[in-house]
Design an enzyme around this catalytic site. Structure first.
Site, PDB file in Angstrom:
ATOM      1  CG  LEU A   6      -1.899  -1.103   1.404  1.00  0.00           C
ATOM      2  CD1 LEU A   6      -2.619  -0.977   2.747  1.00  0.00           C
ATOM      3  CD2 LEU A   6      -2.897  -1.105   0.269  1.00  0.00           C
ATOM      4  CG  ASP A   7       0.236   4.581  -2.673  1.00  0.00           C
ATOM      5  OD1 ASP A   7       0.923   3.728  -3.270  1.00  0.00           O
ATOM      6  OD2 ASP A   7      -0.571   5.333  -3.243  1.00  0.00           O
ATOM      7  CE  LYS A   8       6.179   7.752   5.097  1.00  0.00           C
ATOM      8  NZ  LYS A   8       7.351   8.613   5.003  1.00  0.00           N
ATOM      9  CB  THR A  10      -2.705   3.969   1.658  1.00  0.00           C
ATOM     10  OG1 THR A  10      -2.527   5.083   0.789  1.00  0.00           O
ATOM     11  CG2 THR A  10      -3.997   3.255   1.304  1.00  0.00           C
TER      12      THR A  10
END
Length: 186
Positions: A6-8, A10
């Protein structure tokens, strides 16, 4: 091992494999886009139309190599299906709750796609150019919201070893739930 990321900043569901065979099978499912992934975003304004599919080419931004961007040529195909679930702030929405289903899984895909529709995730420090409306900004400040408002709510797949259909869901984390309550008061 970790199968995807996951994106940082998120929140939400992730999958990790316990065996090499499961890791290889899950990695193949992700590569084939044979995974059900649904994210919830709280956005500045509301994307128009209220439900659509965004299909673009995504790649590194020519102006900033740390960012991704929609490209006219090159890049990799990225497909996001979105639907506005709720709007906040009257007839001309100041914010919205948007469900996004991924057909592909490119770096920062949802964040770039929503920003390309003029409705970036609230609190996004990279793709959220422009300040939200004053009441939305006040809501963000009131609860101390300090990340992009993006949550991986659902992850579903057929287990590569057992063949069992699995679906994992997680509710909004406390910070996003508090932001949604604050937006409902607009």
């Amino acid at each position: 091992g970790i199968v995807h990321r996951l994106d940082k900043e998120t929140s939400g569901v992730m999958v990790a494999a316990k065996t090499d065979a499961a890791h290889q099978g899950l990695s193949a499912l992700f590569a084939a886009h044979d995974i059900d992934r649904m994210y919830l975003a709280l956005t500045r304004g509301a994307p128009h139309p209220p439900a659509a599919t965004i299909t673009t080419q995504l790649g590194r931004s020519p102006g900033d190599r740390k960012k991704m961007a929609v490209l006219k040529s090159g890049g990799r195909e990225a497909i996001t299906h979105y639907r506005v679930e709720k709007t906040f702030g009257g007839d001309r929405p100041l914010a919205a709750r948007v469900a996004c289903r991924l057909e592909t899984g490119r770096t920062h895909q949802i964040r770039v796609h929503l920003a390309s529709k003029g409705s970036p995730c609230l609190g996004d420090p990279v793709y959220g150019a422009g300040a939200p409306a004053a009441p939305v900004k006040a809501a963000l400040n009131e609860i101390g919201f300090a990340r992009q408002a993006l949550h991986a709510a659902v992850l579903g797949f057929v287990h590569p070893i057992t063949g069992e259909t699995l679906r994992f869901e997680t509710p909004l984390p406390p910070d996003m739930a508090a932001l949604e309550v604050a937006l409902e008061a607009l």
